[in-house]
Design an enzyme around this catalytic site. Structure first.
Site, PDB file in Angstrom:
ATOM      1  N   ASP A 154    -118.781  42.866  79.815  1.00 11.14           N
ATOM      2  CA  ASP A 154    -117.803  42.643  79.337  1.00 11.14           C
ATOM      3  C   ASP A 154    -116.717  42.705  80.321  1.00 11.14           C
ATOM      4  O   ASP A 154    -116.646  43.785  81.256  1.00 11.14           O
ATOM      5  CB  ASP A 154    -118.184  43.843  78.045  1.00 11.14           C
ATOM      6  CG  ASP A 154    -116.347  44.110  77.168  1.00 11.14           C
ATOM      7  OD1 ASP A 154    -115.740  43.431  77.357  1.00 11.14           O
ATOM      8  OD2 ASP A 154    -116.631  44.597  76.393  1.00 11.14           O
ATOM      9  N   SER A 178    -113.850  46.450  69.487  1.00 16.69           N
ATOM     10  CA  SER A 178    -112.610  46.256  70.156  1.00 16.69           C
ATOM     11  C   SER A 178    -111.231  46.728  69.830  1.00 16.69           C
ATOM     12  O   SER A 178    -110.863  48.511  69.555  1.00 16.69           O
ATOM     13  CB  SER A 178    -112.251  44.373  70.204  1.00 16.69           C
ATOM     14  OG  SER A 178    -111.348  44.350  71.145  1.00 16.69           O
ATOM     15  N   HIS A 180    -118.689  41.151  75.418  1.00 15.30           N
ATOM     16  CA  HIS A 180    -116.992  41.545  73.794  1.00 15.30           C
ATOM     17  C   HIS A 180    -118.091  41.377  72.964  1.00 15.30           C
ATOM     18  O   HIS A 180    -117.908  41.904  71.957  1.00 15.30           O
ATOM     19  CB  HIS A 180    -115.917  40.942  74.353  1.00 15.30           C
ATOM     20  CG  HIS A 180    -115.258  41.601  73.830  1.00 15.30           C
ATOM     21  ND1 HIS A 180    -114.102  43.213  74.430  1.00 15.30           N
ATOM     22  CD2 HIS A 180    -114.083  41.528  72.709  1.00 15.30           C
ATOM     23  CE1 HIS A 180    -113.666  43.826  73.384  1.00 15.30           C
ATOM     24  NE2 HIS A 180    -113.340  42.652  72.994  1.00 15.30           N
TER      25      HIS A 180
END
Length: 267
Positions: free
Chosen positions: A209, A36, A242
């Protein structure tokens, strides 16, 4: 003053200091793993030529560069709030997601039209397929740490910039302030196509995601189209969202075995 930083500083100072320290202590180049924001800071640093002389390869999980297709309603609502009047109402430079300000902010965001907070994790990240409750509880209790309001403001700015197809440094809010910081009236851009073509990169991303959307990862891959063919690998895990990449019970087999093989290949 302590909180006067955004992810620009993480890319320009924190990450080079960390990598530089390990390199100095071991005398060896590093393999890098980022998830991320850890991919955004690394990509930004790489695009400016930082770290590349100390990195053997980099594995980027749920890579974040562009956010043109981000579908998480809460993320967009929060970014909009930080760009608007709600930021001024906070009156603080530190944002603690578990503190009074963070709790109040979340209440305000959850009250916005179209935002559903009954399943906060899925609303933020997409429908993670492979988490267990104990892992999620640990994450919420221990991993959500305070950050700077400026980082969240920068996030809201980048959503606007991403829609224009660019990634920029922090906008200080006026031409005068930007000139003082950068010598330019507008914040400079990061150009992902400037990442050295010989740097081995593994991009692993998920079909579910909602933060690092498949379409946005493709934009990043387009920027890397001139990368050396044997130095760039991309893995799409259709069922992952995610957080599956860092907390999924199947991540060892689905992601990390291949990640280690990638590192071995470029050692």
């Amino acid at each position: 003053a302590y909180w006067a930083w955004s992810w620009d500083e993480l890319a320009s100072y924190d990450l080079p200091a960390t990598v530089g320290f390990v390199f100095q202590q071991t005398g060896q180049k590093l393999h890098y793993v980022g998830h991320s924001m850890g991919t955004l800071t690394a990509l930004s640093a790489f695009s400016e030529g930082k770290l590349v002389d100390k990195i053997k390869s980099a594995a980027l999980l749920t890579p974040v560069a562009y956010l043109t297709s981000m579908t998480t309603t809460i993320g967009r609502a929060a970014a909009s709030a930080f760009a608007g009047e709600m930021l001024g109402a906070l009156g603080v430079a530190e944002f603690d997601p578990k503190g009074a300000v963070g709790t109040k902010f979340l209440e305000l965001v959850c009250a916005m039209p179209g935002v559903k907070c009954y399943d906060l994790m899925a609303s933020l990240t997409g429908p993670n397929c492979c988490l267990n409750d104990s892992t999620v509880d640990m994450y919420l209790k221990h991993e959500l740490q305070p950050t700077s309001v400026r980082t969240l403001v920068h996030f809201s700015q980048t959503l606007t910039a991403f829609r224009r197809g660019v990634i920029t440094k922090y906008d200080h809010g006026s031409s005068t302030a930007n000139v003082a910081a950068y010598g330019l009236s507008s914040p400079p851009e990061y150009h992902m196509s400037n990442i050295p073509h010989h740097l081995p990169l593994l991009l692993s991303y998920g079909g579910g995601d909602m933060l690092s959307d498949v379409k946005d990862v493709q934009l990043l891959l387009n920027d890397l189209s001139n990368h050396d063919a044997d130095k760039l690998e991309a893995q799409l895990v259709k069922e992952y969202a995610h957080l599956d990449f860092v907390m999924g019970v199947t991540a060892e087999q689905v992601v990390y075995d291949g990640l280690i093989a990638f590192f071995d290949k470029h050692s």
